[in-house]
Design a protein around this motif. Structure first.
Motif, short mmCIF file in Angstrom:
data_model
loop_
_atom_site.label_atom_id
_atom_site.label_comp_id
_atom_site.label_asym_id
_atom_site.label_seq_id
_atom_site.Cartn_x
_atom_site.Cartn_y
_atom_site.Cartn_z
N PRO A 182 -20.43 4.33 16.99
CA PRO A 182 -20.44 5.42 16.01
C PRO A 182 -20.61 4.86 14.60
O PRO A 182 -20.00 3.85 14.24
N GLU A 183 -21.50 5.50 13.86
CA GLU A 183 -21.75 5.04 12.49
C GLU A 183 -20.62 5.50 11.58
O GLU A 183 -20.29 6.69 11.51
N LEU A 184 -20.03 4.55 10.87
CA LEU A 184 -18.94 4.88 9.96
C LEU A 184 -19.50 5.47 8.68
O LEU A 184 -20.50 4.99 8.14
N LYS A 185 -18.86 6.52 8.22
CA LYS A 185 -19.24 7.12 6.95
C LYS A 185 -18.46 6.47 5.82
O LYS A 185 -17.32 6.05 6.01
N LYS A 186 -19.10 6.40 4.66
CA LYS A 186 -18.47 5.78 3.49
C LYS A 186 -18.01 6.87 2.53
O LYS A 186 -18.75 7.84 2.29
N TYR A 187 -16.83 6.69 2.04
CA TYR A 187 -16.23 7.66 1.13
C TYR A 187 -15.70 6.94 -0.11
O TYR A 187 -15.38 5.74 -0.07
N ILE A 188 -15.61 7.72 -1.18
CA ILE A 188 -14.98 7.22 -2.40
C ILE A 188 -13.63 7.93 -2.52
O ILE A 188 -13.57 9.17 -2.55
N GLU A 189 -12.57 7.16 -2.60
CA GLU A 189 -11.23 7.71 -2.71
C GLU A 189 -10.70 7.47 -4.12
O GLU A 189 -10.81 6.36 -4.67
N VAL A 190 -10.13 8.50 -4.68
CA VAL A 190 -9.53 8.40 -6.01
C VAL A 190 -8.16 7.73 -5.88
O VAL A 190 -7.32 8.18 -5.12
N VAL A 191 -7.99 6.63 -6.62
CA VAL A 191 -6.71 5.92 -6.56
C VAL A 191 -5.95 6.03 -7.89
O VAL A 191 -4.73 5.82 -7.94
N GLY A 192 -6.67 6.37 -8.95
CA GLY A 192 -5.99 6.64 -10.21
C GLY A 192 -5.40 8.04 -10.20
O GLY A 192 -5.67 8.84 -9.30
N LYS A 193 -4.59 8.34 -11.19
CA LYS A 193 -3.95 9.66 -11.23
C LYS A 193 -4.98 10.77 -11.25
O LYS A 193 -4.86 11.77 -10.53
N SER A 194 -6.03 10.60 -12.04
CA SER A 194 -7.14 11.55 -12.08
C SER A 194 -8.34 10.86 -12.72
O SER A 194 -8.18 9.88 -13.47
N VAL A 195 -9.54 11.36 -12.44
CA VAL A 195 -10.76 10.75 -12.98
C VAL A 195 -11.83 11.82 -13.09
O VAL A 195 -11.88 12.75 -12.28
N ARG A 196 -12.67 11.69 -14.11
CA ARG A 196 -13.71 12.68 -14.33
C ARG A 196 -14.91 12.45 -13.40
O ARG A 196 -15.35 11.32 -13.21
N VAL A 197 -15.43 13.51 -12.87
CA VAL A 197 -16.69 13.48 -12.12
C VAL A 197 -17.76 14.01 -13.05
O VAL A 197 -17.63 15.11 -13.62
N ARG A 198 -18.83 13.19 -13.26
CA ARG A 198 -19.82 13.49 -14.30
C ARG A 198 -21.19 13.78 -13.70
O ARG A 198 -21.47 13.47 -12.53
N SER A 199 -22.06 14.34 -14.55
CA SER A 199 -23.41 14.69 -14.13
C SER A 199 -24.37 13.52 -14.20
O SER A 199 -25.48 13.58 -13.68
N LYS A 200 -23.98 12.43 -14.85
CA LYS A 200 -24.79 11.22 -14.94
C LYS A 200 -23.91 10.01 -14.64
O LYS A 200 -22.68 10.10 -14.67
N ASP A 201 -24.54 8.86 -14.37
CA ASP A 201 -23.79 7.66 -14.01
C ASP A 201 -23.35 6.89 -15.25
O ASP A 201 -23.59 5.69 -15.37
N SER A 202 -22.69 7.59 -16.15
CA SER A 202 -22.12 6.94 -17.33
C SER A 202 -21.14 7.91 -17.97
O SER A 202 -21.10 9.10 -17.61
N ILE A 203 -20.39 7.42 -18.95
CA ILE A 203 -19.42 8.29 -19.63
C ILE A 203 -20.12 9.31 -20.52
O ILE A 203 -19.49 10.21 -21.07
N LEU A 204 -21.46 9.17 -20.66
CA LEU A 204 -22.23 10.14 -21.44
C LEU A 204 -22.57 11.39 -20.63
O LEU A 204 -23.02 12.39 -21.18
N GLY A 205 -22.32 11.30 -19.33
CA GLY A 205 -22.60 12.44 -18.49
C GLY A 205 -21.60 13.55 -18.70
O GLY A 205 -20.43 13.33 -19.06
N LYS A 206 -22.09 14.77 -18.46
CA LYS A 206 -21.23 15.93 -18.61
C LYS A 206 -20.12 15.93 -17.56
O LYS A 206 -20.36 15.60 -16.41
#
Length: 251
Positions: A182-206
């Motif tokens: 079975p192919e394992l799926k990869k996930y991103i888990e948040v380990v900090g208290k909270s983190v922003r999800v942005r529209s671009k791959d930088s802090i300039l993203g919305k």
């Protein structure tokens, strides 16, 4: 078990024949008495030699050459010692009993490696041999010959069959493909208290939304910047890859 049986038979080549022998131990001190007990009155050869005398002469040659112990067999005892004593399969059986433990007993075609071959008298098997290749067999041939390996001759044998007990192994098995993993799926888990999800791959993203500790999102891609592209309700969503905020896991 078939390969082990063939090796066992090969190891017995040259051992003596004895009526009722099933790995019967013979030594220079006891062989004459044991042979007389088993063979006296059983018959003579055309030259007048009794079966007992022929057996004694065969063993004497081996002891004169330096043998210290011999193990004697008759035709069925050669196979039955392996089956009964070494593997606890079947009870003592005659050649006829062993024939009835075979499948597809026939005279058609040619026997194959591992098959048993039989000589019949009045429809009963009175002698058995064991095919150790597609062309050769091993048998406890008789008092003058002992256990021998020889070429199979169809004219010497009446029927042959497949002993079921020998085929708990697969002969020349086809290679089996490895079962798909079975192919394992990869996930991103948040380990900090909270983190922003942005529209671009930088802090300039919305900022699209705030992800909280313990939440997981499927990894879509890793951007050249190192940010993780994750699956959300938005067409493109990115989250930082800094270890203090997120980590990659496989599930």
């Amino acid at each position: 078990m078939l390969s082990e049986f063939i090796q066992y038979l090969t190891d017995q080549i040259g051992q003596p024949y004895l009526w009722g022998g099933q790995h019967t131990e013979l030594t220079p001190e006891n062989y004459v008495a044991i042979i007389h007990k088993r063979e006296d009155g059983r018959g003579k050869y055309a030259d007048g030699t009794t079966y007992a005398d022929a057996s004694i002469a065969y063993c004497k040659k081996l002891f004169d050459k330096g043998a210290t112990v011999l193990y004697a067999y008759d035709c069925s005892g050669l196979g039955m010692y392996f089956l009964q004593n070494l593997h606890h399969i079947y009870n003592d059986m005659t050649a006829d009993g062993m024939m009835h433990k075979c499948e597809g007993v026939t005279r058609q075609g040619e026997p194959k490696r591992g098959w048993w071959v039989f000589r019949l008298t009045n429809s009963r098997a009175t002698h058995i041999g064991y095919m150790v290749s597609d062309t050769e067999l091993i048998e406890a041939k008789g008092r003058k010959f002992g256990v021998v390996r020889s070429k199979f001759k169809k004219s010497d044998w009446s029927q042959w069959g497949i002993p079921k007990c020998m085929y708990d192994e697969v002969v020349n098995p086809e290679p089996q493909p490895e079962p798909p993993q079975p192919e394992l799926k990869k996930y991103i888990e948040v380990v900090g208290k909270s983190v922003r999800v942005r529209s671009k791959d930088s802090i300039l993203g919305k900022t699209l939304f705030i992800a909280h500790k313990g939440e997981r999102y499927e990894l879509i891609n890793i951007a050249p910047s190192g940010w993780y592209q994750i699956g959300t309700e938005y067409p493109e969503s990115y989250i930082t890859s800094k270890p203090k905020y997120t980590r990659l896991v496989e599930l």
